[in-house]
Design a protein around this motif. Structure first.
Motif, mmCIF file in Angstrom:
data_model
loop_
_atom_site.group_PDB
_atom_site.id
_atom_site.type_symbol
_atom_site.label_atom_id
_atom_site.label_comp_id
_atom_site.label_asym_id
_atom_site.label_seq_id
_atom_site.Cartn_x
_atom_site.Cartn_y
_atom_site.Cartn_z
ATOM 1 N N ILE A 121 0.841 -1.335 0.145
ATOM 2 C CA ILE A 121 -0.013 -0.035 -0.069
ATOM 3 C C ILE A 121 1.014 1.292 0.084
ATOM 4 O O ILE A 121 0.672 2.259 -0.723
ATOM 5 C CB ILE A 121 -0.833 -0.040 1.232
ATOM 6 N N ALA A 122 1.983 1.253 0.973
ATOM 7 C CA ALA A 122 2.819 2.449 0.733
ATOM 8 C C ALA A 122 3.570 2.632 -0.436
ATOM 9 O O ALA A 122 3.562 3.799 -0.939
ATOM 10 C CB ALA A 122 3.826 2.244 1.967
ATOM 11 N N ALA A 123 3.930 1.602 -1.344
ATOM 12 C CA ALA A 123 4.341 1.741 -2.757
ATOM 13 C C ALA A 123 3.389 2.072 -3.512
ATOM 14 O O ALA A 123 3.605 3.078 -4.615
ATOM 15 C CB ALA A 123 5.068 0.265 -3.052
ATOM 16 N N ILE A 124 2.044 1.699 -3.432
ATOM 17 C CA ILE A 124 1.089 1.905 -4.544
ATOM 18 C C ILE A 124 0.796 3.572 -4.185
ATOM 19 O O ILE A 124 0.497 4.300 -5.197
ATOM 20 C CB ILE A 124 -0.165 1.219 -4.068
ATOM 21 N N GLU A 125 0.903 4.104 -3.143
ATOM 22 C CA GLU A 125 0.623 5.365 -2.910
ATOM 23 C C GLU A 125 1.982 6.230 -2.883
ATOM 24 O O GLU A 125 1.789 7.699 -2.723
ATOM 25 C CB GLU A 125 -0.099 5.656 -1.463
ATOM 26 N N GLY A 126 2.935 5.910 -3.162
ATOM 27 C CA GLY A 126 4.163 6.497 -3.287
ATOM 28 C C GLY A 126 4.420 7.384 -1.859
ATOM 29 O O GLY A 126 5.021 8.421 -1.838
ATOM 30 N N LEU A 127 4.160 6.699 -0.756
ATOM 31 C CA LEU A 127 4.349 7.084 0.546
ATOM 32 C C LEU A 127 5.446 6.665 1.259
ATOM 33 O O LEU A 127 5.639 5.663 1.832
ATOM 34 C CB LEU A 127 3.107 6.943 1.435
ATOM 35 N N TRP A 128 6.527 7.636 1.232
ATOM 36 C CA TRP A 128 7.771 7.329 1.883
ATOM 37 C C TRP A 128 7.689 7.579 3.530
ATOM 38 O O TRP A 128 8.533 6.864 4.095
ATOM 39 C CB TRP A 128 8.797 8.239 1.340
ATOM 40 N N HIS A 129 6.895 8.719 3.966
ATOM 41 C CA HIS A 129 6.817 8.924 5.282
ATOM 42 C C HIS A 129 5.429 8.673 5.751
ATOM 43 O O HIS A 129 4.493 8.993 4.967
ATOM 44 C CB HIS A 129 7.335 10.298 5.678
ATOM 45 N N THR A 130 5.288 8.198 6.909
ATOM 46 C CA THR A 130 3.966 8.344 7.602
ATOM 47 C C THR A 130 3.048 9.324 7.153
ATOM 48 O O THR A 130 3.535 10.617 7.425
ATOM 49 C CB THR A 130 4.105 7.908 9.048
ATOM 50 N N SER A 131 1.958 9.169 6.998
ATOM 51 C CA SER A 131 0.932 10.209 6.579
ATOM 52 C C SER A 131 0.551 10.979 7.889
ATOM 53 O O SER A 131 0.512 10.533 8.953
ATOM 54 C CB SER A 131 -0.149 9.624 5.856
ATOM 55 N N LYS A 132 0.113 12.181 7.526
ATOM 56 C CA LYS A 132 -0.537 13.087 8.729
ATOM 57 C C LYS A 132 -1.920 13.552 8.106
ATOM 58 O O LYS A 132 -2.226 14.443 7.611
ATOM 59 C CB LYS A 132 0.389 14.704 8.342
ATOM 60 N N PRO A 133 -2.820 12.600 8.790
ATOM 61 C CA PRO A 133 -4.210 12.930 8.632
ATOM 62 C C PRO A 133 -4.807 14.197 9.190
ATOM 63 O O PRO A 133 -4.150 14.363 10.325
ATOM 64 C CB PRO A 133 -4.660 11.670 9.056
ATOM 65 N N PRO A 134 -5.918 14.508 8.662
ATOM 66 C CA PRO A 134 -6.452 14.200 7.343
ATOM 67 C C PRO A 134 -6.015 14.815 6.303
ATOM 68 O O PRO A 134 -6.753 14.506 5.243
ATOM 69 C CB PRO A 134 -7.802 14.560 7.879
ATOM 70 N N TYR A 135 -4.999 15.763 6.206
ATOM 71 C CA TYR A 135 -4.663 16.606 5.062
ATOM 72 C C TYR A 135 -3.998 15.865 4.131
ATOM 73 O O TYR A 135 -4.045 15.826 2.693
ATOM 74 C CB TYR A 135 -3.662 17.743 5.372
ATOM 75 N N GLU A 136 -3.280 14.625 4.314
ATOM 76 C CA GLU A 136 -2.446 13.921 3.254
ATOM 77 C C GLU A 136 -3.339 13.717 2.049
ATOM 78 O O GLU A 136 -4.425 13.089 2.061
ATOM 79 C CB GLU A 136 -2.092 12.389 3.974
ATOM 80 N N PRO A 137 -2.703 14.153 1.063
ATOM 81 C CA PRO A 137 -3.327 13.967 -0.387
ATOM 82 C C PRO A 137 -3.046 12.654 -0.982
ATOM 83 O O PRO A 137 -2.132 12.063 -0.757
ATOM 84 C CB PRO A 137 -2.421 14.957 -1.166
ATOM 85 N N TRP A 138 -3.833 12.364 -1.903
ATOM 86 C CA TRP A 138 -3.874 11.131 -2.683
ATOM 87 C C TRP A 138 -3.035 11.541 -3.931
ATOM 88 O O TRP A 138 -3.619 12.591 -4.805
ATOM 89 C CB TRP A 138 -5.233 10.639 -2.975
ATOM 90 N N ILE A 139 -2.005 11.040 -4.216
ATOM 91 C CA ILE A 139 -0.895 11.436 -5.135
ATOM 92 C C ILE A 139 -1.605 10.989 -6.477
ATOM 93 O O ILE A 139 -1.764 9.691 -6.581
ATOM 94 C CB ILE A 139 0.572 11.080 -4.797
ATOM 95 N N LEU A 140 -1.948 11.823 -7.332
ATOM 96 C CA LEU A 140 -2.434 11.549 -8.758
ATOM 97 C C LEU A 140 -1.158 11.073 -9.772
ATOM 98 O O LEU A 140 -1.265 10.534 -10.420
ATOM 99 C CB LEU A 140 -3.023 12.689 -9.510
ATOM 100 N N ALA A 141 0.066 12.093 -9.613
ATOM 101 C CA ALA A 141 1.177 11.656 -10.315
ATOM 102 C C ALA A 141 2.327 11.829 -9.590
ATOM 103 O O ALA A 141 2.447 12.978 -8.779
ATOM 104 C CB ALA A 141 1.187 12.333 -11.588
#
Length: 538
Positions: free
Chosen positions: A257-277
Motif C-alpha cells: 500500500i505504501a508503494a502504491i501510494e508513493g508514501l515514503w513517510h507516515t501520513s499526517k491525517p486528515p490532510y494527506e493528499p492522494w497522489i495523482l502523479a
C-alpha cells in the motif's frame, strides 16, 4: 536454503511474468463473455426473439476462440512452477497445489465438458436445457478463476499453514482458512468483475464497428445496449471491490500500500493528499514531484479521517528488529537440523514468526550464511537488508494509477454510451462509436496493470514475509533460461497472432456467419411486407 544465481532468478521472474501476462490477455474475456452469453440467451428463452439467439451464437464464437487459446497458454504456466520454481514448489507446494488440483478436477473439466454442449447443442437440446448448459459454462469458468486466486491469495496471506522445521516446508493445516481468506474472496470478485468490463467493451466496440459501417444495425444496436448496461454495473462493481481489496492490502501488506501510494513517510491525517502523479525514485527513496488531491488518501485507505498510514521509511525501521530476530531463527534452525536438540528447537520457535526476514538477510551475510555473521557486523547486515523489504515503488505506483485511470474512463464511456443508446441517439455520435471501437484493448491493458500491481507489490516475496523470491527459483544455468525464455516468447507470440487473426476475421464476418442470419422477427416481417430482401446491413 542455498543461494541461486541472481541472473537465473531474474530470467525466471521475467519468463513467468511474460507467460502470465500473455495468458491474462485471454482470461478476462473468458470470464466476462460467458455471463454476457448467458444474459443474451436468457432474453432469447424468455421472449422467443431469434435475434438474441443470433447474438448468443455470434459472441459465443468469439468466446470459443478466446477460450481455446486461454487454455493453451494456461496449461504451460502450471508446468513452470515445477521447472523454474522448484524451491518455491517444494516449500509451498501443499498450499498451492491443493486449490490448483481442485481447479483442474472441478472447474476446468466442468467448463470444458459443457463448452462442447454449448456450441453443438443448439439444435439437440431444448431451449431451457441449452440455457442451463450456458450458465454451467459461465459457472465453471468463474470457479476456475476462484481456485487459482485462492492459491494466489495463499502467497499473499499464507493463512492455514505452519512451517515444519523437520521438512523445511509450509505444512497445510486448514482448508477452511485457505478458501475463506478475505484476500482470496476480494481478489476473486474484483478479478472476475474486471473480466465483465473487458467483455462488455469488446461487444460494444465490435457493435460500434458495425454501426459505423451501417452493417447488422438491429443486431449491433441490441448488442451495444446490453453491453453498455452490463458495463456500467461491472465498472461500478470493480471500483467498489477494488476498494475492498485495497483495504485488505492495507491490513496485511502495508509495504504494498505504501508503494502504491508513493508514501515514503507516515501520513499526517486528515490532510494527506492522494497522489495523482509523481516520479518515485527507488534509489533515493523519495518522489521528485507530486500532484495530489488533499484530504483524500486517509479516508480512501483507512476509511476514517484520523488513522495514519505508515510510510516506507517507517516500515523499514519497523522491519529492523524482525530481520535481527529472523537471523536468530535461521541460525537456530541450522543448529536444530544438525543436532535435533530440543533447546535449539525452542530457540527457533521463539523467533519463528520472523523466519522469512532471516532468509531475506542471507544475500547480505558473509558467504550468504547468516550463521557466520560476526556480532559486530550484525547491525550492518540488518541495515543493508532493510531496503529489501520494499517492492519496486515506481512500477507499483504507476501500474496502479494506469489501472485506476482506465477504470474511471470506462465508467464515463459506458455511462455516455448507455445514455445515447437508450435515447436512440447513438448512431449520430460517431465520436463515441469510434471511442468504443478503439477502446477494445484497454480493459485487457487495465487488468494486466492490475496484475502487475498485485505481483510487483508483493515483492521481494513469493510467499509474503515467509519466502523471498531470490530463494524460490530452480538451479538452472543461464543459457538454459535464455533458451527457454526465447522459446516461450516465440510460442506465445504465435498464440497472440492467432488470436488476433481469428478474432478480426470472425468479427468482420459478422453474425451472418451463422446458419440463421436473420436479425429479429419483427424486422424480417417488415422486409417481407415491403418486398425488399432481408439482410442485416448488406
Amino acid at each position: 536454503m542455498d543461494m541461486i544465481n541472481p541472473t537465473v532468478v531474474d530470467l525466471s521472474r521475467f519468463q513467468f511474468a511474460l507467460t502470465a501476462l500473455y495468458h491474462f490477455m485471454f482470461v478476462p474475456l473468458t470470464l466476462g463473455l460467458t455471463f454476457m452469453l448467458a444474459a443474451m440467451e436468457t432474453v432469447y428463452v424468455v421472449t422467443g426473439r431469434k435475434i438474441y439467439k443470433d447474438m448468443a451464437m455470434f459472441w459465443g464464437k468469439l468466446f470459443g476462440i478466446n477460450f481455446a487459446l486461454g487454455v493453451a497458454t494456461g496449461i504451460t504456466m502450471e508446468f513452470e512452477f515445477g521447472t523454474n520454481w522448484s524451491m518455491y514448489s517444494r516449500f509451498f507446494g501443499d498450499m498451492f497445489g491443493t486449490p490448483l488440483a481442485i481447479e483442474g478436477l472441478m472447474a476446468f473439466f466442468m467448463e470444458s465438458t459443457f463448452v462442447g454442449l454449448m456450441f453443438f447443442g443448439w439444435d439437440r437440446l431444448s431451449k431451457q436445457a441449452h440455457l442451463a448448459v450456458t450458465y454451467l459454462v459461465a459457472l465453471g469458468s468463474n470457479l476456475s478463476a476462484l481456485w487459482i486466486l485462492i492459491a494466489n491469495a495463499g502467497m499473499n496471506v499464507p493463512h492455514g499453514a505452519h512451517f515444519d522445521p523437520d521438512t523445511m516446508r509450509l505444512q497445510f493445516d486448514s482448508f477452511v482458512k485457505l478458501i475463506f481468506s478475505p484476500d482470496a474472496q476480494a481478489k476473486f470478485v474484483h478479478t472476475s468483475v474486471a473480466g465483465y468490463v473487458s467483455a462488455a467493451l469488446l461487444v460494444m466496440g465490435v457493435s460500434a464497428f458495425y454501426l459505423l459501417r451501417g452493417q447488422h444495425r438491429q443486431f449491433a444496436a441490441r448488442s451495444f445496449r446490453m453491453a453498455a448496461l452490463f458495463g456500467i454495473i461491472s465498472t461500478v462493481a470493480v471500483i467498489t471491490l477494488g476498494d475492498v481489496l485495497g483495504r485488505e492490502d492495507y491490513m496485511e501488506q502495508p509495504t504494498k500500500i505504501a508503494a502504491i501510494e508513493g508514501l515514503w513517510h507516515t501520513s499526517k491525517p486528515p490532510y494527506e493528499p492522494w497522489i495523482l502523479a509523481a516520479l518515485p525514485d527507488d534509489a533515493k527513496q523519495e518522489n521528485h514531484f507530486e500532484i495530489g488531491v488533499p484530504f483524500v488518501l486517509t479516508p480512501l485507505i483507512t476509511h476514517d479521517f484520523n488513522t495514519p498510514i505508515r510510510g516506507m521509511h517507517e516500515l523499514e525501521d519497523a522491519a529492523a528488529p524482525r530481520i535481527e530476530s529472523g537471523i536468530a531463527a535461521v541460525s537456530a534452525l541450522r543448529r536444530y537440523q544438525e543436532t535435533h536438540q530440543q533447546a535449539d528447537l525452542d530457540a527457533f520457535k521463539a523467533h519463528e514468526a520472523d523466519l522469512g526476514f532471516g532468509f531475506l538477510a542471507t544475500r547480505h551475510a558473509p558467504n550468504q550464511d547468516v550463521t557466520a555473521i560476526p556480532a559486530d557486523a550484525l547491525q550492518s547486515v540488518v541495515e543493508q537488508t532493510k531496503p529489501d523489504i520494499l517492492p519496486n515503488v515506481f512500477v507499483t505506483f504507476w501500474s496502479f494509477r494506469i489501472m485506476v485511470f482506465l477504470a474511471l474512463y470506462f465508467f464515463a464511456l459506458f455511462a455516455i454510451s448507455a445514455y445515447l443508446s437508450l435515447k436512440n441517439k447513438l448512431e449520430r455520435n460517431k465520436l463515441i462509436l469510434k471511442a468504443c471501437m478503439w477502446s477494445i484493448p484497454l480493459p485487457i491493458l487495465a487488468t494486466e496493470f492490475g496484475w502487475i500491481t498485485a505481483e510487483a507489490g508483493r515483492q521481494p516475496w513469493t510467499v509474503f514475509n515467509t519466502l523471498p523470491t531470490f530463494l524460490s527459483a530452480s538451479t538452472h544455468s543461464t543459457s538454459y533460461m535464455v533458451f527457454s525464455l526465447a522459446g516461450f516468447a516465440l510460442l506465445y507470440s504465435i498464440f497472440i497472432a492467432a488470436e488476433l487473426y481469428l478474432m478480426f476475421k470472425f468479427a468482420r464476418l459478422g453474425p451472418e456467419a451463422h446458419d440463421a442470419p436473420h436479425s429479429d422477427d419483427a424486422y424480417a416481417a417488415h422486409c417481407a411486407v415491403v418486398g425488399t430482401p432481408h439482410a442485416s446491413g448488406h
